[in-house]
Scaffold this motif. Sequence first.
Motif, PDB file in Angstrom:
ATOM      1  N   ASN A 154       0.800  -1.110  -0.071  1.00  0.00           N
ATOM      2  CA  ASN A 154       0.189   0.066  -0.136  1.00  0.00           C
ATOM      3  C   ASN A 154       0.989   1.346   0.074  1.00  0.00           C
ATOM      4  O   ASN A 154       0.765   2.266   0.984  1.00  0.00           O
ATOM      5  CB  ASN A 154      -0.911   0.107   1.252  1.00  0.00           C
ATOM      6  CG  ASN A 154      -2.162   0.782   1.045  1.00  0.00           C
ATOM      7  OD1 ASN A 154      -2.291   1.194  -0.174  1.00  0.00           O
ATOM      8  ND2 ASN A 154      -2.692   1.115   2.064  1.00  0.00           N
ATOM      9  N   PRO A 155       1.685   1.457  -1.092  1.00  0.00           N
ATOM     10  CA  PRO A 155       2.606   2.629  -1.243  1.00  0.00           C
ATOM     11  C   PRO A 155       2.006   3.733  -1.442  1.00  0.00           C
ATOM     12  O   PRO A 155       0.752   3.779  -2.099  1.00  0.00           O
ATOM     13  CB  PRO A 155       3.589   2.243  -2.079  1.00  0.00           C
ATOM     14  CG  PRO A 155       2.861   1.186  -2.905  1.00  0.00           C
ATOM     15  CD  PRO A 155       2.032   0.348  -2.235  1.00  0.00           C
ATOM     16  N   ASP A 156       2.427   4.929  -1.126  1.00  0.00           N
ATOM     17  CA  ASP A 156       2.031   6.421  -1.698  1.00  0.00           C
ATOM     18  C   ASP A 156       2.259   6.398  -3.071  1.00  0.00           C
ATOM     19  O   ASP A 156       1.331   7.205  -3.852  1.00  0.00           O
ATOM     20  CB  ASP A 156       2.511   7.400  -0.822  1.00  0.00           C
ATOM     21  CG  ASP A 156       2.337   7.249   0.685  1.00  0.00           C
ATOM     22  OD1 ASP A 156       0.806   7.316   1.045  1.00  0.00           O
ATOM     23  OD2 ASP A 156       3.160   7.120   1.386  1.00  0.00           O
ATOM     24  N   ILE A 157       3.348   6.119  -3.538  1.00  0.00           N
ATOM     25  CA  ILE A 157       3.770   6.401  -4.955  1.00  0.00           C
ATOM     26  C   ILE A 157       4.480   5.114  -5.517  1.00  0.00           C
ATOM     27  O   ILE A 157       5.049   4.356  -4.825  1.00  0.00           O
ATOM     28  CB  ILE A 157       5.061   7.577  -4.971  1.00  0.00           C
ATOM     29  CG1 ILE A 157       4.483   8.688  -4.137  1.00  0.00           C
ATOM     30  CG2 ILE A 157       5.313   7.977  -6.281  1.00  0.00           C
ATOM     31  CD1 ILE A 157       5.717   9.456  -3.808  1.00  0.00           C
ATOM     32  N   ILE A 158       4.078   4.777  -6.681  1.00  0.00           N
ATOM     33  CA  ILE A 158       4.805   3.599  -7.444  1.00  0.00           C
ATOM     34  C   ILE A 158       5.625   4.296  -8.550  1.00  0.00           C
ATOM     35  O   ILE A 158       5.242   5.148  -9.566  1.00  0.00           O
ATOM     36  CB  ILE A 158       3.766   2.816  -7.909  1.00  0.00           C
ATOM     37  CG1 ILE A 158       2.968   2.177  -6.889  1.00  0.00           C
ATOM     38  CG2 ILE A 158       4.348   1.727  -8.858  1.00  0.00           C
ATOM     39  CD1 ILE A 158       1.666   1.453  -7.355  1.00  0.00           C
ATOM     40  N   PHE A 159       6.775   3.740  -8.554  1.00  0.00           N
ATOM     41  CA  PHE A 159       7.945   4.094  -9.573  1.00  0.00           C
ATOM     42  C   PHE A 159       8.074   2.957 -10.327  1.00  0.00           C
ATOM     43  O   PHE A 159       8.156   1.880 -10.052  1.00  0.00           O
ATOM     44  CB  PHE A 159       9.084   4.478  -9.018  1.00  0.00           C
ATOM     45  CG  PHE A 159       9.374   5.776  -7.916  1.00  0.00           C
ATOM     46  CD1 PHE A 159       9.555   7.056  -8.705  1.00  0.00           C
ATOM     47  CD2 PHE A 159       8.980   5.875  -6.747  1.00  0.00           C
ATOM     48  CE1 PHE A 159       9.395   8.204  -7.856  1.00  0.00           C
ATOM     49  CE2 PHE A 159       9.090   6.834  -6.068  1.00  0.00           C
ATOM     50  CZ  PHE A 159       9.337   8.146  -6.588  1.00  0.00           C
ATOM     51  N   CYS A 160       7.922   3.611 -11.832  1.00  0.00           N
ATOM     52  CA  CYS A 160       7.968   2.350 -12.991  1.00  0.00           C
ATOM     53  C   CYS A 160       9.000   2.646 -13.893  1.00  0.00           C
ATOM     54  O   CYS A 160       9.353   3.585 -14.508  1.00  0.00           O
ATOM     55  CB  CYS A 160       6.775   2.490 -13.526  1.00  0.00           C
ATOM     56  SG  CYS A 160       5.252   2.550 -12.568  1.00  0.00           S
ATOM     57  N   ASP A 161      10.248   1.816 -14.101  1.00  0.00           N
ATOM     58  CA  ASP A 161      11.219   2.168 -14.901  1.00  0.00           C
ATOM     59  C   ASP A 161      11.104   1.144 -16.005  1.00  0.00           C
ATOM     60  O   ASP A 161      11.393  -0.129 -15.953  1.00  0.00           O
ATOM     61  CB  ASP A 161      12.407   1.424 -13.989  1.00  0.00           C
ATOM     62  CG  ASP A 161      13.606   1.847 -14.721  1.00  0.00           C
ATOM     63  OD1 ASP A 161      13.582   2.354 -15.908  1.00  0.00           O
ATOM     64  OD2 ASP A 161      14.895   1.715 -14.226  1.00  0.00           O
ATOM     65  N   GLU A 162      10.726   1.622 -17.189  1.00  0.00           N
ATOM     66  CA  GLU A 162      10.155   1.069 -18.142  1.00  0.00           C
ATOM     67  C   GLU A 162       9.643  -0.415 -18.334  1.00  0.00           C
ATOM     68  O   GLU A 162      10.189  -1.439 -18.627  1.00  0.00           O
ATOM     69  CB  GLU A 162      11.579   0.769 -19.112  1.00  0.00           C
ATOM     70  CG  GLU A 162      12.485   1.991 -19.484  1.00  0.00           C
ATOM     71  CD  GLU A 162      11.939   2.593 -20.803  1.00  0.00           C
ATOM     72  OE1 GLU A 162      11.053   2.202 -21.207  1.00  0.00           O
ATOM     73  OE2 GLU A 162      12.790   3.541 -21.243  1.00  0.00           O
ATOM     74  N   PRO A 163       8.423  -0.107 -17.489  1.00  0.00           N
ATOM     75  CA  PRO A 163       7.774  -1.523 -17.104  1.00  0.00           C
ATOM     76  C   PRO A 163       7.361  -2.297 -18.355  1.00  0.00           C
ATOM     77  O   PRO A 163       7.060  -3.506 -18.171  1.00  0.00           O
ATOM     78  CB  PRO A 163       6.578  -1.081 -16.377  1.00  0.00           C
ATOM     79  CG  PRO A 163       6.323   0.415 -16.882  1.00  0.00           C
ATOM     80  CD  PRO A 163       7.642   1.005 -17.258  1.00  0.00           C
ATOM     81  N   THR A 164       7.211  -1.718 -19.476  1.00  0.00           N
ATOM     82  CA  THR A 164       6.824  -2.456 -20.922  1.00  0.00           C
ATOM     83  C   THR A 164       7.940  -2.734 -21.779  1.00  0.00           C
ATOM     84  O   THR A 164       7.576  -3.279 -23.066  1.00  0.00           O
ATOM     85  CB  THR A 164       5.880  -1.864 -21.319  1.00  0.00           C
ATOM     86  OG1 THR A 164       6.213  -0.469 -21.861  1.00  0.00           O
ATOM     87  CG2 THR A 164       4.590  -1.452 -20.367  1.00  0.00           C
ATOM     88  N   GLY A 165       9.201  -2.424 -21.443  1.00  0.00           N
ATOM     89  CA  GLY A 165      10.218  -2.602 -22.167  1.00  0.00           C
ATOM     90  C   GLY A 165      10.439  -3.958 -22.738  1.00  0.00           C
ATOM     91  O   GLY A 165      11.027  -4.155 -23.813  1.00  0.00           O
ATOM     92  N   SER A 166      10.051  -5.160 -22.044  1.00  0.00           N
ATOM     93  CA  SER A 166      10.277  -6.278 -22.579  1.00  0.00           C
ATOM     94  C   SER A 166       9.157  -7.179 -22.903  1.00  0.00           C
ATOM     95  O   SER A 166       9.051  -8.235 -23.300  1.00  0.00           O
ATOM     96  CB  SER A 166      11.127  -7.288 -21.424  1.00  0.00           C
ATOM     97  OG  SER A 166      10.174  -7.144 -20.288  1.00  0.00           O
ATOM     98  N   LEU A 167       8.048  -6.167 -23.152  1.00  0.00           N
ATOM     99  CA  LEU A 167       6.756  -6.910 -23.678  1.00  0.00           C
ATOM    100  C   LEU A 167       6.340  -6.490 -25.038  1.00  0.00           C
ATOM    101  O   LEU A 167       6.792  -5.434 -25.584  1.00  0.00           O
ATOM    102  CB  LEU A 167       5.579  -6.713 -22.657  1.00  0.00           C
ATOM    103  CG  LEU A 167       5.872  -6.830 -21.270  1.00  0.00           C
ATOM    104  CD1 LEU A 167       4.854  -6.354 -20.328  1.00  0.00           C
ATOM    105  CD2 LEU A 167       5.870  -8.161 -20.943  1.00  0.00           C
ATOM    106  N   ASP A 168       5.591  -7.100 -25.642  1.00  0.00           N
ATOM    107  CA  ASP A 168       4.939  -6.863 -26.864  1.00  0.00           C
ATOM    108  C   ASP A 168       3.511  -5.683 -26.840  1.00  0.00           C
ATOM    109  O   ASP A 168       3.367  -5.853 -25.656  1.00  0.00           O
ATOM    110  CB  ASP A 168       4.499  -7.984 -27.603  1.00  0.00           C
ATOM    111  CG  ASP A 168       3.291  -8.755 -26.969  1.00  0.00           C
ATOM    112  OD1 ASP A 168       2.554  -8.379 -26.083  1.00  0.00           O
ATOM    113  OD2 ASP A 168       3.237 -10.095 -27.379  1.00  0.00           O
TER     114      ASP A 168
END
Length: 232
Positions: A154-168
């Motif tokens: 239950n974090p306040d902020i979610i950091f996403c580092d290229e979360p789709t980089g390896s997906l089609d």
Amino acid sequence: MIIIRDVTKTYTNGDVTTDALKNINLTIEDGEFIVILGPSGSGKSTLLNVISGLDTVTSGEITFNSTALTSLSESEMTAFRREHLGFIFQQYNLLQNLNVLDNIQIGADIGKDPLDGQELLKAVGLQEAGNKYPHQLSGGEQQRVSIARSLAKNPDIIFCDEPTGSLDEHNSKNVLAMLQELNNNYHKTIVLITHNAGIAEMADKVIKMNSGEITEFIMNKEKKSAREISWG
């Protein structure tokens, strides 16, 4: 709210000095969906790392509400990340010897006010996969598990580092739709870095970077859904 004031980051290797961030000023409001957009080497990953406390600044100040993150010790920053921040990376980083529900529970175990793992499985559309192991899931499904694990504490902020980089494209849009739902339904602040300009169409605020500097701010008056964005 996160406020970044006059932040610089300089790396030194022998006689070579590299300015990875140059006088960055930025405000991230609670509940915003932020996309940091730029090519490789633009400084976007460095910016995410210093905002989230994974790296230190050379100069400047970063505050979260009333907490000056740039004044915290390493142990204090670790405790802050554990309590307030969630992370989603390009690599899923799931433990292969644990099933899906147990991987999610790892996130819940470090939270002070965790969310229910079964409910999160339902939220990411994997309610029937709790007893499966990561190798039994597709890449898109594994990324959804990593999202559920990040949300579990239950974090306040979610950091996403290229979360789709390896997906089609199909699986990428499924993951982005999930992040959009977290932002809309759970009111989580999302900070996502990418080189894909299409993803910027779903953000509240777009921060364009190049050569360690913010080159442009864009406020989207009309955001697109993850399914509607252009790709590539």
